[in-house]
Design an enzyme around this catalytic site. Structure first.
Site, PDB file in Angstrom:
ATOM      1  N   ARG A 146      -2.003  12.528   4.522  1.00  0.00           N
ATOM      2  CA  ARG A 146      -2.518  12.166   3.603  1.00  0.00           C
ATOM      3  C   ARG A 146      -3.179  11.506   2.883  1.00  0.00           C
ATOM      4  O   ARG A 146      -4.702  10.753   2.039  1.00  0.00           O
ATOM      5  CB  ARG A 146      -3.434  13.844   3.085  1.00  0.00           C
ATOM      6  CG  ARG A 146      -4.968  13.482   2.436  1.00  0.00           C
ATOM      7  CD  ARG A 146      -5.071  15.284   3.053  1.00  0.00           C
ATOM      8  NE  ARG A 146      -6.589  15.372   2.947  1.00  0.00           N
ATOM      9  CZ  ARG A 146      -6.837  16.024   1.190  1.00  0.00           C
ATOM     10  NH1 ARG A 146      -5.538  17.092   0.955  1.00  0.00           N
ATOM     11  NH2 ARG A 146      -7.814  16.670   0.259  1.00  0.00           N
ATOM     12  N   HIS A 200      -9.872  26.158   3.811  1.00  0.00           N
ATOM     13  CA  HIS A 200     -10.571  25.620   2.680  1.00  0.00           C
ATOM     14  C   HIS A 200     -10.426  26.529   1.408  1.00  0.00           C
ATOM     15  O   HIS A 200     -10.297  27.260   0.633  1.00  0.00           O
ATOM     16  CB  HIS A 200     -12.034  24.083   2.472  1.00  0.00           C
ATOM     17  CG  HIS A 200     -11.883  23.819   2.583  1.00  0.00           C
ATOM     18  ND1 HIS A 200     -12.245  23.207   3.634  1.00  0.00           N
ATOM     19  CD2 HIS A 200     -10.807  22.498   2.819  1.00  0.00           C
ATOM     20  CE1 HIS A 200     -11.941  21.562   4.430  1.00  0.00           C
ATOM     21  NE2 HIS A 200     -10.840  21.721   3.762  1.00  0.00           N
ATOM     22  N   ALA A 254      -4.322  23.373   8.404  1.00  0.00           N
ATOM     23  CA  ALA A 254      -4.368  21.962   7.972  1.00  0.00           C
ATOM     24  C   ALA A 254      -5.551  21.623   6.649  1.00  0.00           C
ATOM     25  O   ALA A 254      -5.069  21.451   5.453  1.00  0.00           O
ATOM     26  CB  ALA A 254      -4.852  21.473   9.199  1.00  0.00           C
TER      27      ALA A 254
HETATM   28  S1  CFN Z   1     -10.211  18.679   4.965  1.00  0.00           S
HETATM   29 FE1  CFN Z   1     -12.117  17.010   2.709  1.00  0.00          FE
HETATM   30  S2  CFN Z   1     -11.291  17.756   1.288  1.00  0.00           S
HETATM   31  S3  CFN Z   1     -13.817  17.908   3.310  1.00  0.00           S
HETATM   32 FE2  CFN Z   1     -13.574  15.117   3.296  1.00  0.00          FE
HETATM   33  S4  CFN Z   1     -13.620  14.834   1.199  1.00  0.00           S
HETATM   34 FE3  CFN Z   1     -11.814  14.700   4.842  1.00  0.00          FE
HETATM   35  S5  CFN Z   1     -10.740  15.415   6.454  1.00  0.00           S
HETATM   36 MO1  CFN Z   1      -9.539  13.584   5.771  1.00  0.00          MO
HETATM   37  S6  CFN Z   1      -8.443  15.615   4.488  1.00  0.00           S
HETATM   38 FE4  CFN Z   1      -9.673  14.644   3.508  1.00  0.00          FE
HETATM   39 FE5  CFN Z   1     -11.191  15.188   1.432  1.00  0.00          FE
HETATM   40 FE6  CFN Z   1     -13.393  17.025   1.169  1.00  0.00          FE
HETATM   41 FE7  CFN Z   1     -10.391  16.511   5.142  1.00  0.00          FE
HETATM   42  S7  CFN Z   1      -9.250  14.149   1.322  1.00  0.00           S
HETATM   43  S8  CFN Z   1     -10.925  12.891   3.946  1.00  0.00           S
HETATM   44  S9  CFN Z   1     -14.161  13.786   4.902  1.00  0.00           S
HETATM   45  N1  CFN Z   1     -11.283  15.560   3.747  1.00  0.00           N
HETATM   46  C1  HCA Z   2      -6.757  16.496   7.901  1.00  0.00           C
HETATM   47  C2  HCA Z   2      -5.548  15.978   7.644  1.00  0.00           C
HETATM   48  C3  HCA Z   2      -6.215  14.365   7.482  1.00  0.00           C
HETATM   49  C4  HCA Z   2      -6.729  14.315   9.214  1.00  0.00           C
HETATM   50  C5  HCA Z   2      -7.141  12.538   9.015  1.00  0.00           C
HETATM   51  C6  HCA Z   2      -7.421  12.197  10.568  1.00  0.00           C
HETATM   52  C7  HCA Z   2      -6.892  14.120   6.092  1.00  0.00           C
HETATM   53  O1  HCA Z   2      -7.594  16.590   8.672  1.00  0.00           O
HETATM   54  O2  HCA Z   2      -5.586  18.172   8.612  1.00  0.00           O
HETATM   55  O3  HCA Z   2      -7.850  13.002  11.486  1.00  0.00           O
HETATM   56  O4  HCA Z   2      -7.421  10.927  10.432  1.00  0.00           O
HETATM   57  O5  HCA Z   2      -7.757  12.879   5.526  1.00  0.00           O
HETATM   58  O6  HCA Z   2      -5.410  13.022   6.461  1.00  0.00           O
HETATM   59  O7  HCA Z   2      -7.974  14.801   7.378  1.00  0.00           O
END
Ligand code: CFN
Ligand code: HCA
Length: 534
Positions: free
Chosen positions: A89, A187, A58
């Protein structure tokens, strides 16, 4: 604070001793009188506990690679994994060349039992051939799901053969879901390969315009990146690349020509920021375009970095004109939101970023945390380099900076670098703990049990979180806003985003729905005991 600790203990008391011992290390009550407060993070979730975390696949395919629109991203695995990361997303992308915008596709090898038994390499090679025939992309990525690693398919070899056959880059990512403890490992895997094989391979030596920047850790969820770009372009910046929201292969290749890297999400892309600094001497600046003041501070810090009279002036003109436009609307929503309380629990950076916006709406964040952040995202990290001229530099003078035994080559003079560091957070990120109020709660990898318990204890007016817990929260009578995909809305970044966010959560508060839901603590006993019948 004592009170909160006592309440917290009532939650811990319900855990078996071993679980209690572990979870206690992941939860702190902010106390600024303590010089440091350690929080355990980025460790394995205890099996059996319902976590909100995702997996390495993911993090690699869904988060970092997925938003790059002109590469075709092939998921090698069962179809469910492909479906999971299929634009849920809401990472938006548009292109001048619609034939090479593949953002809406979900492309997978759809592994079946026979592929698991006999191997899936041939099927993968066939899918690559089909992709070439149908889409003709300039670059393909292959992402591994759990079974690929388990059966030992050699994706690297398939990628190499496909590169020779088709004459384009085919990048292989060994991001099997089980690697590491969360999305975070994915990541890192994506960052390493993009840096090794794509970034810096473009033929430009310098950027074609003044004030060239990269915007890192901005994924254009609900159009956030477009709003930030709108503001930056208005001021006069040249955006070389966005990593990776609405991103493109060509732009990434020339990302080394930027003079400053802005880091919005530190957690998912700090590796590239640091590698760009080490390899090309490009410093990075932590920004936060969520919230009005966050946006203003980020713009002013950028202007300080470039230190150009006209740019600084334009920055102030744009800030003033945007404020004049949005403030009267924002103030209306503030009346609805003011005095309310919030929980903010998201992946690896938004749990921190959105607190600005809550504060601007007169709301207090009682509890916040991250699913998979690392200790530096909680506790902060101060980086003070020592800087000396680089004796080896030839045409363009470079300097060497040393931090924690790491050496960076810098494009900026040591005097300027040190002066800048004294004024702006160049190369550093202050964790969530810095901005939270004393007595507020910080939780790492909060689980479903704790989610319910903290709601019962603190009864927040709003819970900002994700899809996995949203409906549980709403059934408890609490307004819930998804901060991952923004439900169906956005953008929430920049000036326009702040207004949109204020509008959306005001709508939630004003909804009559909550009058029809009885939260569990209103009709279920909170205390357990036996009745003495004498
Ligand atoms: S993995 Fe990251 S990349 S850490 Fe952040 S801002 Fe969330 S969990 Mo969902 S996918 Fe999303 Fe970003 Fe950085 Fe993930 S866009 S909302 S807090 N996110
Ligand atoms: C991911 C994507 C996610 C899941 C969102 C959620 C996103 O971590 O695989 O659990 O509600 O932003 O779409 O973080």
């Amino acid at each position: 604070m004592e009170m909160t600790e006592k309440k917290l203990q009532t939650i811990f008391d319900q855990y078996p001793a071993k679980v209690q011992k572990s979870r206690k290390k992941h939860i702190i009550i902010k106390n600024s009188e303590l010089e440091s407060q350690e929080i355990e993070a980025n460790t394995r979730t205890i099996p059996g506990i319902i976590t909100n975390r995702g997996c390495a696949y993911a993090g690699c395919k869904g988060v970092v690679l997925g938003p790059i629109k002109d590469m075709v991203h092939i998921v090698h695995g069962p179809i469910g994994c492909g479906y999971y990361a299929w634009n849920t997303r809401r990472n938006k992308a548009k292109s001048d060349d619609p034939k090479h915008n593949f953002i809406n596709y979900c492309i997978s090898t759809d592994m079946q039992e026979s592929d698991i038994v006999f191997g899936g390499e041939k099927k993968l090679a066939k899918v690559i051939d089909e992709v070439m025939e149908i889409f003709d992309p300039k670059c393909i990525t292959l992402s591994a799901t759990c079974p690929v690693g388990l059966i030992g398919d050699d994706m690297g070899a398939v990628a190499k053969a496909a590169e020779a056959k088709h004459g384009i880059q085919v990048l292989s990512f060994s991001c099997e879901g089980y690697k590491g403890v969360s999305q975070s490992a994915g990541h890192h895997i994506a960052n390493n390969i993009l840096m090794e094989k794509v970034i810096g391979t473009g033929d430009q030596e310098t950027a074609p315009a003044k004030f060239p920047i990269n915007l890192l850790g901005e994924y254009n969820i609900g159009g956030d990146g477009w709003e930030v770009e709108r503001i930056l372009k208005k001021i006069g910046y040249h955006i070389v690349s966005v990593m990776t929201g609405d991103g493109s292969y060509e732009a990434l290749k020339n990302a080394h020509t930027a003079e400053l890297n802005l880091v919005q999400c530190h957690r998912s892309i700090n590796y590239i920021a640091e590698m760009l600094e080490t390899k090309y001497g490009t410093p990075w600046l932590k920004v936060n375009f969520i919230g009005i003041q966050g946006t203003i501070d980020s713009l002013r810090n950028m202007a300080l970095y470039f230190d150009d009279k006209e740019l600084t002036l334009k920055t102030e003109v744009v800030i003033a004109s945007e404020l004049a436009r949005i403030e009267p609307i924002f103030e209306q929503y503030k009346k609805i939101c003011s005095g309310k309380t919030a929980f903010c629990f998201v992946g690896g950076s938004r749990g921190h970023h959105f607190q600005n916006l809550f504060a601007e709406l007169g709301m207090e964040t009682l509890l916040a945390g991250y699913e998979f952040a690392h200790r530096d995202d909680y506790e902060g990290r101060q980086v003070i380099p020592t800087i000396k001229p680089d004796a080896d530099s030839k045409n363009i003078p470079h300097y060497v900076a040393e931090v924690d035994e790491k050496r960076f080559r810098l494009k900026v003079s040591p005097e300027k670098m040190l002066a800048l560091k004294a004024r702006i957070p160049l190369g550093q990120y202050n964790g969530i703990r810095y901005d939270m109020k004393d007595g507020s709660i910080i939780v790492d990898d909060m689980n479903h049990f704790e989610t319910e318990e903290f709601i019962k204890l603190l009864k927040p007016d709003l819970f900002a979180s994700g899809i996995k817990d949203k409906y549980v929260i709403q059934k408890m009578g609490i307004n819930s806003k998804q901060i991952h995909s923004y439900d169906y809305s956005g953008p929430y970044a920049g000036f326009n985003g702040a207004v949109k966010f204020a509008e959306d959560i005001s709508m939630g508060f004003a909804s009559p729905t909550w009058n029809f839901i009885t939260p569990p603590w209103k009709d279920q006993p909170l205390l357990e005991g036996t009745v003495n019948e004498e």
